[in-house]
Every structure is written in structure tokens, then in C-alpha cells.
Enzyme design. Structure first.
Site, mmCIF file in Angstrom:
data_model
loop_
_atom_site.group_PDB
_atom_site.id
_atom_site.type_symbol
_atom_site.label_atom_id
_atom_site.label_comp_id
_atom_site.label_asym_id
_atom_site.label_seq_id
_atom_site.Cartn_x
_atom_site.Cartn_y
_atom_site.Cartn_z
ATOM 1 N N ILE A 695 -9.442 16.409 15.596
ATOM 2 C CA ILE A 695 -10.134 17.090 16.700
ATOM 3 C C ILE A 695 -11.593 17.373 16.364
ATOM 4 O O ILE A 695 -12.324 17.912 17.197
ATOM 5 C CB ILE A 695 -9.426 18.413 17.061
ATOM 6 N N GLY A 698 -17.050 16.226 10.231
ATOM 7 C CA GLY A 698 -18.390 16.586 9.787
ATOM 8 C C GLY A 698 -18.658 15.994 8.429
ATOM 9 O O GLY A 698 -17.883 15.159 7.925
ATOM 10 N N SER A 700 -18.416 17.290 5.578
ATOM 11 C CA SER A 700 -17.526 17.712 4.503
ATOM 12 C C SER A 700 -16.090 17.217 4.681
ATOM 13 O O SER A 700 -15.282 17.373 3.783
ATOM 14 C CB SER A 700 -17.526 19.238 4.396
ATOM 15 N N GLY A 701 -15.764 16.661 5.836
ATOM 16 C CA GLY A 701 -14.408 16.186 6.060
ATOM 17 C C GLY A 701 -14.029 16.198 7.517
ATOM 18 O O GLY A 701 -14.884 16.166 8.397
ATOM 19 N N VAL A 703 -11.186 17.721 10.709
ATOM 20 C CA VAL A 703 -10.334 18.819 11.158
ATOM 21 C C VAL A 703 -9.241 18.233 12.036
ATOM 22 O O VAL A 703 -9.520 17.449 12.953
ATOM 23 C CB VAL A 703 -11.132 19.888 11.935
ATOM 24 N N LYS A 717 -8.442 21.823 7.945
ATOM 25 C CA LYS A 717 -9.705 21.240 7.503
ATOM 26 C C LYS A 717 -9.440 20.482 6.206
ATOM 27 O O LYS A 717 -8.933 21.046 5.241
ATOM 28 C CB LYS A 717 -10.758 22.317 7.282
ATOM 29 N N ASP A 825 -24.355 31.602 7.666
ATOM 30 C CA ASP A 825 -24.419 30.476 8.599
ATOM 31 C C ASP A 825 -23.850 30.890 9.955
ATOM 32 O O ASP A 825 -23.009 30.206 10.535
ATOM 33 C CB ASP A 825 -23.650 29.273 8.038
#
Length: 1002
Positions: A695, A698, A700-701, A703, A717, A825
Site C-alpha cells: 500500500i 519509500g 527505506s522499504g 508498507v 513496514k 519529522d
């Protein structure tokens, strides 16, 4: 040189001496003391301008009161915009018994010795100032002190032991400070107390001291958001004079003790947002003859609503978001002053009391998401006060009572997802003050009558999925406040009235149906704010108007399944469309170059006359094809397709066997670390990590959405470890960052618990792969929703709730975690939304525990954060503290108000903050508010905008704390009236006025 260094103090001394020498014959000694008070204050509003040194006495000065002997006994300078330290010289006024400097900018600390000289003082109010330091322990030495209000300052440390020795104190208010430790038991020794107000302090987790039950004269006990744990002690039932008990927003457990029903004088009982369980006590309520307000919502209460409870003279009943079952007792309809009933999100059933509203000025009723059935009581608006009628997601049936067609006080009506039927009364359509009318998901029939012209305030008309028929009346174009018109999935027919182009505020127009016909009226260029246009699956004809290319904010266009003909307007290339569908029409000619791409192919299918550089379109050009040759090609394609399908099937079977074998070998290598009691195993997670379930992704991996065996969903994640990256230095650095992010996420989310922080269920790790399993947020991120075609779903009440939720989550991180946690962030994409648009702060991969140095900040080696959200000082100093998060959150507030991205080409070289400030100065507030928002909320929107501007102040010292931000939101949400704790008892704490009314359910 020594005198030069102390020039301000020397000047003040010389001025005082000069005044003393020159005015001795004019002004008495008390006046001279007050002149020194004046010199110590900065007075920009001139409230002390009439403190004339030529007067004989100060008795006629502003804020000063004297007794019959001419001696000063009272000084009241509340809300005077004064700044400076507390003037301890006031204690030299021997008869001074009353001091109020409430709501000023008094700063520094309170000096112990000077305060102890105020022996005559009875009333001391220093609330809503900027005092710091610890609470002065010698305040308890003042023998006559009855009233002490230090609310809304920055006092820290623990409540000193001496506070248990006050001799005459009746009111102690320490609300909204930075107090630590636990609520001390020795406060139960102050037998004279009538009010004890300690709410909104970051106390350590602790129980309610049973000793508070010894305060026989106590009338108000206000302990909201004080980190209380454990059960409510039975001893509180001994407080026979208690009128107001507020234990909301804590972590109290257990059931509501039966001793609570012994509070015979109680008028207000606030227990909402705890972790209480069990049934509401069924006995004793009938003795609480004074109880007017009961709020035990957002707990885990079960069982029935006691009959005795509903026979009280209640004014407000809030039991929403529990697990209550059974019927609503008929006795509730007998309460003569009942104005509010909120029972949404329970398991209640049966019919609403038939006389509900007949005997009381009922204003708000929300029983959404229950199992109520039967008809709407005809008496709901009997007294002409009903404003909100929210019955979403129940089993109601029958018709809308004719009496509601005369209810001119109605503002919001939501009857969606029930079993209503029949025709809507003609007068109901034209109620003049209704802003939202939602009837979606029922079986209403009949047409939309001309009486709708009277609904002059209507901004949302949502009639989806019913059986409405007939044509649109010309009067629909008279609704100049309408910004959403959703009438899809009905049986409407005929053409659109020409007046529909007059709806200049329209943001969403959804007429997806079956039988609408005719041409699109000319003049649609007036829809300058239109974001979504859906006319799919009708019988519209004629050309697509060229004006459609002038709708600059349009990003969703679906005209599929009609009989539009002619060419596609070239002006469509002016639009920034996220969705385009013109398929299954009679369009012809060339596709505009911007859309003549393979990625848009499905947008044009079913239009034989269209041509463009897209394979499969415009097959009729280039001459007739030989039939035999075509048959041969067709056979070859079929044969090749069969070979391809067989090959893919063989490959899939081999790959699945290989994958299962690998998974069975590696399964034992996974390490599971849980942070909550789990109802699933790692096998369920690992078996669902397929590309079909992705779904989001990014740097980093990825989801995944994983549906568990029990039907619930979680979000997973997946972060890749170092072995999955290349060996070059940049990838090693990236791997280290991911490892650190994983550790930070686990360390942060694994130990904190808050309703507005995303819940981390567990982590699963191997050498090559790391998984984080979170609660699943059905509505995704705020950023994705706010800046997409679905932004129309986010009306102002929802946006306000999202901002409030996120603020409470960040306040928890900054003020309730020890040591504090800085997110680093904060952005709209890291605020996730559940099914009811409740907000959770997420993504703690760069969060840091604040280990302060001498300057109160921690220096970071690299900048963390996202473009447009980074605080100015963080970008060039690399020093981070809570003020950095507050700036980022301020940008999120500005996004919610304006609907714009934090960085956009529209702003040029500016970001959202600078663009907004410039536009406000040059054009005014109307040019920055999101046009999708209902203008009836303008005042509230402007107040929230001011909070956003405060949070994005260039100077960190000028930004409010997150606790202060939450307080400001609470004041806005509670009727836009500023609160002052301890002035007249205690204030009703903030709660969500319309907590179930979240978004469209169409």
C-alpha cells in the site's frame, strides 16, 4: 565602571528618591509604594496612566480600592497587558487583602521572604502569566489566605509539603503548569478547601489519594489530564458537598464505584477518556437529585444504561464510545433541561423514547453507530431548539416526521446508512439554517422539490444511494453556498438545469447515475473552485465544453459511459488531473498531445473515432485490412497468448514451491519482539508479504496491508538490512541510517502509550530484513488525503479534530515523556487517520530523546525533517528541541487551513509560511483559507490560523509550548470562549462536540 554596569538599577533608585522627596507633601506612603510598583512595570496600554503622583491618596487610581479609612485593601489589574517581575513591595501595604494580576505577562520567580510579609492577604490571583521556578513553600505561612490561583504559568518541581498546612485556604488552583511528582496525599489535610484544581500538569503516574475524601467542604475536584492510574477510591463518595468531579483524560481503570452515586450535591461528573470497564452502577443514582451533566464517554464501559440514571434532571448525557448495550430508558425524556444526548459508537438497540425532546430544549442528539431501530420521534424539535440530528449507521426506518420540516433551528442533519424510506417532506428540503443534509444509503424516494430554494445556508447536499427520481429543479442553482452536491446512484433523469452554473462555490459535483441526459449547460467556467466532477454512466450528449479547461483547480474528471461526441478540448492540457476518464463515449479526432500516452490508454477506450500515439486506438485508419491476413494474425496472437499463459503458470508453480521451501527454511530465523498482547503470530504476517498487498513504498522499504485471520488489519513496514544493499559507501551509509531508524522507531514506540500516537504491535527481525507491525489506519495519511481528489471529505470539523488529536499526541511526547521526545519529522504525511478520521502521530525513525546541554538543546550531526517543515534555527544551527517540532506542527496547521502544500511552485522561492504571511498582508485572510471550507466556520478557522502563525514564529522563544497549543485548541472547540481556571469554580473541560460526525459516509 561599576556604576555604569548597574545603570538601570541606579536610575530606578534615583527616581524613587526623587519622587519621595518631591511628593512627600502630596502623596501618602501607600501611594509612594504604588508609584514604585508602576515604575517596575512595562505598561504599553497605559492602564496606569491615571496613577497621578500629585494626588493625596491612590484611592481613585485605576485598579485600586480603599477602605473607609483611606487605606488600600485591593489591587485588581487583571488583563492589563503589564509585564515585569512580581512587585513584592505590595506586601508593605499593611491592609492589602486582595491582589489580582491575572492574565498579564508577569515573569521571573516569586521570592519566598517578600511574600511572607503579606500577612493580611486573603486573595492572590496570578493566573495566566509567565512565572517560573518552584512553588514558594512559605505561601502556606500566610494566615488569612483563602484564594490562591497560579493557573497557566510555568511553575515546576513538586507541590511542597507546606501546602498541606494552609490554615484558611478555600481555593487552590495550579492548573496548567509543569508540576512533577504525584498528587500528594497531604492535600487532604487542608480541611477548609472548597476547590482543588490541579488539571493539565505532567505529574508522574499516581493514584488518586484516598485522603482527598477527608475534604468535607470540597465542592470542586478538577484533576483532568494529571496522569492518574489505578481505580477511583471509594472515599470520594464521602464528599457530600461536591458539585463537580472531573477525572477525565487519565488512565484510570476498574469500574465506576457505587460510592459515586452518594455524591448527593453533584451537578457535573466528568469521567471520559479513561480505561474504565464494567457496568455503570445501577443503584443510587436517584439520590443525585442535582446531577445535570454526566460524561463517561471513551472508556470501555459495558452493560445497560441504568433506568435510575435517566430519571435524573440531566442537562447533558455523554456516554459515547463505550460498549453499552440494551435500550435507552424512556425516563431520559422526562429531564426538563436536557439539551444534549451523545451516545454514539455503542451497542445500544431498541427505539428512541417517543417523547424525547417534548419536555426539554433538546439541541444536540448523536446516537450514530449503534443498533437503534424504529422511527424518528416526532417530538425531537418540539421546543424549537434542535440544531444537530445525527443518526448515522443504525437500523432506523420509516419516514422523516413532518414535524422536522418545521424545525427551523436545525443546522446539521445526518441520517446516512439506515433503512429510511418514503418521500422527504417538502419543507424539510428548505430549512433555512441547515448547512449539511446527508441522507445517503437509505431508500428515500420522490423528487427534489422547488422548496429547496429556501435552504440558503446549505453547503453540503449528500443524497447518494437512494431512490430519488425526477429531474433537478431550476431552484438548485439558488444555493450559492453549496460546495458539495453528491446525488450519485439514484434514479434521477432529465437534463441539468441551466441555473446549476450559478453554484460558484462548488467543490464537488458527483452525479454518477443512469438516466441523466442532455448537454452540459454553458457557463460552467464559473465553477472556479470545482475540484471533482463526476458525470459517469449517464446519457449526456453533445460536445465536452471548452470551458472545462478553465477550471484551474479541477483534478478529478470522469465523463465515462455517456454519449459525448466531437473532439476532446485541447484546454484539458491546462489542468493538473489526478484522474481522467473519458472512456465509452462517441469522441473523435486527435487526443491532446499531453494525454496521447500509453499511461492514459484506459481513459479513452470505447471511443472508436479517437486517434493518438497509443496502441489499440484508431484501428480504422490506414486502409482496409485483408480479411485472411487479419485472421492469420489473430490466430498467431491467440496461439502466442496460450503459450505465454502456460509458461507463466508453470513459472508461478515453480516459484511458489521455491518460495514456500525458502520460507520454511528461514522461518525459524525470525525474532519476534512484542509490545502489546498479540492476537496473531509472525506466520500470519510473513505469509501475507506479497506485492498484491503493498500500500506504499519509500526509500527505506515498503508498507503492506495484512488482513489477519480474525478479520482485523495491520500495517507492516519492511526495511531491508545491510546485506541487501550494495557495498559502496553511500549504500553503507544508507543502511546505517535505516538501522538507526529501525532502532529509534522500536525504542520510541515500544515504550510510549497514547491514543494519538500510532500503536506499534511488534517487530520481527532477521539478519537481512526487519519488520515493524503497526495498527492499520484505513484513511492513510493526512497529507495524501488533504492534497488529493478526496480533500473535499475533510470538512472543517474534521480538520479541527485532526489538528487537535495531533497536538495532543505531540504534547504527550514533549511534556509527559521523561525525558521528553522530539519527533524531528512532523509533517502531514506522518499524521495517519483511522476510520473515523482520528489522528495518530507516526514515523519515529528520526525521533530523539532530548538530553539537554547547558543551553537546553541538543546538537545533531545532520538535519532531519522534510522540506517546508524544518524550523529556521534548526536548519542553520543543527540544534534541536521541542520548539523545532512546534514549528513543523504549525506548518501542518497552515496546510489544514489553506489546503496547500508546504512547498509549491505557486509560491516561487517562498515556502507556505512566507507565502501566507505575504498574502495576508497584501490581500487579506479570505485569500488564504481553503475554498473547500464552509464559510460558516470562518471565525473558528481564523482562530486556528492564528495558532499556526504563533507556532511558525521565526523566534523559537515566541512559539507556544505544545501544552499551550492544546489549551488554545480546547478554548476554540468549547464555544470559542476563552477559559480562565479558578475564576468561578472550574471550567467545563474540552471534549469533542461532534465526535462521531467524521467525514462523509457516502
Amino acid at each position: 565602571m561599576l556604576l555604569h554596569g548597574r545603570r538601570p538599577e541606579l536610575l530606578l533608585f534615583l527616581l524613587t528618591v526623587f519622587l519621595s522627596l518631591s511628593l512627600t507633601l502630596c502623596l501618602n506612603q501607600e501611594g509612594l509604594y504604588l508609584q514604585r510598583v508602576k515604575l517596575g512595570f512595562d505598561d504599553p496600554n497605559g492602564v496606569l496612566s491615571d496613577w497621578n503622583p500629585r494626588d493625596e491618596t491612590p484611592c481613585k487610581w485605576n485598579g485600586v480600592s480603599c477602605d473607609s479609612a483611606g487605606s488600600v485593601f485591593s489591587l485588581d489589574l487583571s488583563s492589563s497587558n503589564l509585564s515585569g517581575p512580581f512587585p513584592t513591595i505590595l506586601c508593605r501595604l499593611k491592609n492589602l487583602s486582595f491582589i489580582s494580576l491575572y492574565d498579564n505577562f508577569i515573569n521571573s520567580t516569586l521570592l519566598e521572604d517578600d511574600l511572607s510579609l503579606c500577612q493580611s492577604l486573603e486573595h492572590l490571583d496570578l493566573g495566566q502569566n509567565f512565572l517560573t521556578g518552584v512553588l514558594p513553600h512559605r505561601l502556606a505561612d500566610l494566615p488569612n489566605l483563602k484564594y490562591l490561583d497560579l493557573t497557566g504559568n510555568n511553575f515546576s518541581g513538586i507541590i511542597p509539603d507546606s501546602f498541606g498546612t494552609f490554615q484558611k485556604l478555600e481555593v487552590l488552583s495550579l492548573v496548567e503548569n509543569l508540576l512533577e511528582g504525584t498528587i500528594p496525599a497531604f492535600l487532604g489535610n487542608v480541611s477548609t478547601l472548597k476547590q482543588l484544581n490541579l488539571s493539565y500538569n505532567p505529574f508522574s503516574p499516581g493514584r488518586i489519594p484516598p485522603e482527598l475524601g477527608n475534604l468535607a467542604h470540597l465542592e470542586v475536584l478538577w484533576l483532568t489530564d494529571t496522569n492518574l492510574v489505578g481505580e477511583i477510591p471509594d472515599s470520594l463518595g464521602r464528599l457530600s458537598k461536591l458539585t463537580d468531579l472531573d477525572l477525565a483524560i487519565n488512565s484510570l481503570t476498574g469500574s465506576i464505584p457505587s460510592s459515586i452515586t452518594e455524591l448527593r450535591s453533584a451537578v457535573q461528573l466528568e469521567l471520559y477518556n479513561n480505561s474504565l470497564t464494567g457496568e455503570i452502577p445501577s443503584k443510587g443514582w436517584i439520590n443525585m437529585t442535582s446531577l445535570r451533566r454526566l460524561d463517561a464517554s471513551m472508556n470501555g464501559l459495558t452493560g445497560l444504561i441504568p433506568v435510575e440514571l435517566c430519571e435524573l434532571p440531566l442537562e447533558s448525557l455523554n456516554l459515547y464510545e463505550n460498549n453499552l448495550r440494551g435500550e435507552l430508558p424512556d425516563g431520559i425524556a422526562n429531564s426538563p433541561n436536557l439539551y444534549e444526548v451523545r451516545l454514539f459508537q455503542n451497542q445500544l438497540s431498541g427505539k428512541l423514547p417517543p417523547n424525547l425532546g417534548k419536555n426539554s430544549p433538546l439541541r444536540w442528539i448523536d446516537v450514530s453507530t449503534n443498533k437503534f431501530s424504529g422511527q424518528i420521534p416526532e417530538s425531537l424539535c418540539f421546543n424549537g431548539a434542535l440544531e444537530e440530528l445525527l443518526l448515522i449507521e443504525n437500523l432506523f426506518s420509516g419516514e422523516i416526521p413532518a414535524t422536522l420540516a418545521e424545525c427551523r433551528s436545525l443546522l446539521r442533519v445526518r441520517l446516512g446508512h439506515n433503512s429510511f424510506s418514503g418521500e422527504v417532506p417538502a419543507g424539510f428540503w428548505g430549512l433555512p439554517h441547515v448547512s449539511l443534509l446527508e441522507l445517503t444509503g437509505n431508500s428515500f424516494s420522490g423528487g427534489i422539490p422547488k422548496t429547496i430554494a429556501g435552504a440558503s445556508n446549505l453547503s453540503q447536499l449528500i443524497l447518494s444511494s437512494n431512490k430519488f427520481s425526477g429531474s433537478f429543479p431550476e431552484e438548485i442553482g439558488f444555493l450559492d453556498s453549496l460546495f458539495e452536491l453528491s446525488v450519485n446512484d439514484n434514479k434521477l433523469s432529465g437534463s441539468l438545469p441551466s441555473s446549476i452554473v450559478n453554484l460558484g462555490q462548488l467543490v464537488k459535483l458527483d452525479l454518477r447515475d443512469k438516466e441523466l441526459s442532455g448537454k452540459i449547460p454553458s457557463g460552467i467556467g464559473s465553477w472556479k473552485k470545482l475540484n471533482e466532477l463526476n458525470l459517469a454512466d449517464n446519457d449526456f450528449t453533445g460536445d465536452i465544453p471548452d470551458e472545462i479547461g478553465d477550471l484551474s483547480v479541477l483534478n478529478y474528471l470522469d465523463l465515462s459511459g455517456n454519449r459525448f461526441s466531437g473532439k476532446i478540448p485541447v484546454g484539458l492540457q491546462n489542468l493538473k488531473l489526478n484522474w481522467l476518464n473519458l472512456s465509452n463515449n462517441h469522441l473523435s479526432g486527435d487526443i491532446p498531445p499531453m494525454y496521447a500516452k500509453e499511461m492514459y490508454k484506459e481513459s479513452f477506450l470505447g471511443n472508436p473515432g479517437l486517434c493518438g500515439d497509443i496502441e489499440g486506438l484508431c484501428d480504422g485508419r490506414g486502409g482496409a485490412m485483408d480479411m485472411g491476413y487479419a485472421w492469420l494474425l489473430r490466430s498467431i496472437f491467440i496461439l502466442a497468448g496460450l503459450v505465454l499463459v502456460i509458461g507463466l503458470l508453470w513459472f508461478y508453480l515453480k516459484y511458489r514451491n521455491f518460495k514456500n521451501a525458502k520460507r520454511s527454511i528461514d522461518r525459524s530465523k525470525w525474532t519476534l519482539m512484542s509490545f502489546h498482547k498479540l492476537g496473531f503470530s509472525e506466520d500470519e504476517i510473513l505469509n501475507a508479504l506479497d506485492e498484491d498487498n503493498v500500500i506504499g513504498s519509500g526509500s527505506s522499504g515498503k508498507v503492506y496491508k495484512v488482513v489477519l485471520g480474525n478479520g482485523e488489519a495491520v500495517a507492516v513496514k519492511k526495511l531491508w538490512g545491510r546485506s541487501k544493499l550494495a557495498d559502496d559507501s553511500s549504500d553503507v551509509e544508507k543502511s546505517n541510517f535505516q538501522d538507526n531508524g529501525f532502532d529509534a522507531e522500536v525504542e520510541t514506540l515500544g515504550k510510549i502509550r497514547h491514543k494519538n500516537i500510532v500503536k506499534l504491535w511488534c517487530s520481527c527481525t532477521t539478519r537481512d530484513c526487519k519488520l515493524l507491525v503497526y495498527e492499520y489506519m484505513p484513511n492513510g495519511s493526512l497529507g495524501d488525503l488533504l492534497h488529493s481528489t478526496k480533500s473535499g471529505l475533510l470538512d472543517w470539523p474534521i480538520r479541527f479534530k485532526i489538528a487537535m488529536d495531533a497536538a495532543e499526541g505531540l504534547s504527550y511526547l514533549h511534556h509527559d515523556c521523561a525525558p521528553p521526545i522530539v519527533h524531528r519529522d512532523v509533517k502531514s504525511n506522518n499524521i495517519l487517520l483511522d476510520a473515523d478520521y482520528g489522528a495518530r502521530v507516526a514515523d519515529f525513525g528520526v525521533a530523539k530523546v532530548v538530553e539537554v546541554n547547558a543551553k537546553g538543546t541538543k546538537s545533531m550531526s545532520v538535519i532531519a525533517g522534510s522540506c517546508g517543515y524544518i524550523a529556521p534555527e534548526y536548519a542553520y544551527t543543527l540544534r534541536v528541541n521541542e520548539k523545532s517540532d512546534i514549528y513543523s506542527f504549525g506548518v501542518v496547521i497552515l496546510e489544514l487551513v489553506t489546503g496547500k502544500l508546504p512547498v509549491d511552485p505557486e509560491f516561487g522561492e517562498k515556502d507556505l509560511v512566507k507565502w501566507l504571511c505575504t498574502t495576508l498582508d497584501q490581500k487579506g485572510v479570505d485569500h488564504v483559507i481553503d475554498p473547500k471550507l464552509d464559510s460558516c466556520f470562518k471565525d473558528e478557522i481564523c482562530r486556528v490560523l492564528n495558532i499556526g502563525l504563533l507556532c511558525t514564529s521565526p523566534l523559537p522563544i515566541n512559539r507556544p509550548s505544545m501544552r499551550r497549543v492544546v489549551k488554545m485548541f480546547q478554548e476554540i472547540g468549547n464555544g470559542n470562549q476563552p477559559k480562565t481556571a479558578g475564576k468561578d469554580g472550574k471550567l467545563t473541560p474540552y471534549y469533542y462536540e461532534d465526535a462521531s460526525d467524521q467525514g462523509s459516509v457516502a
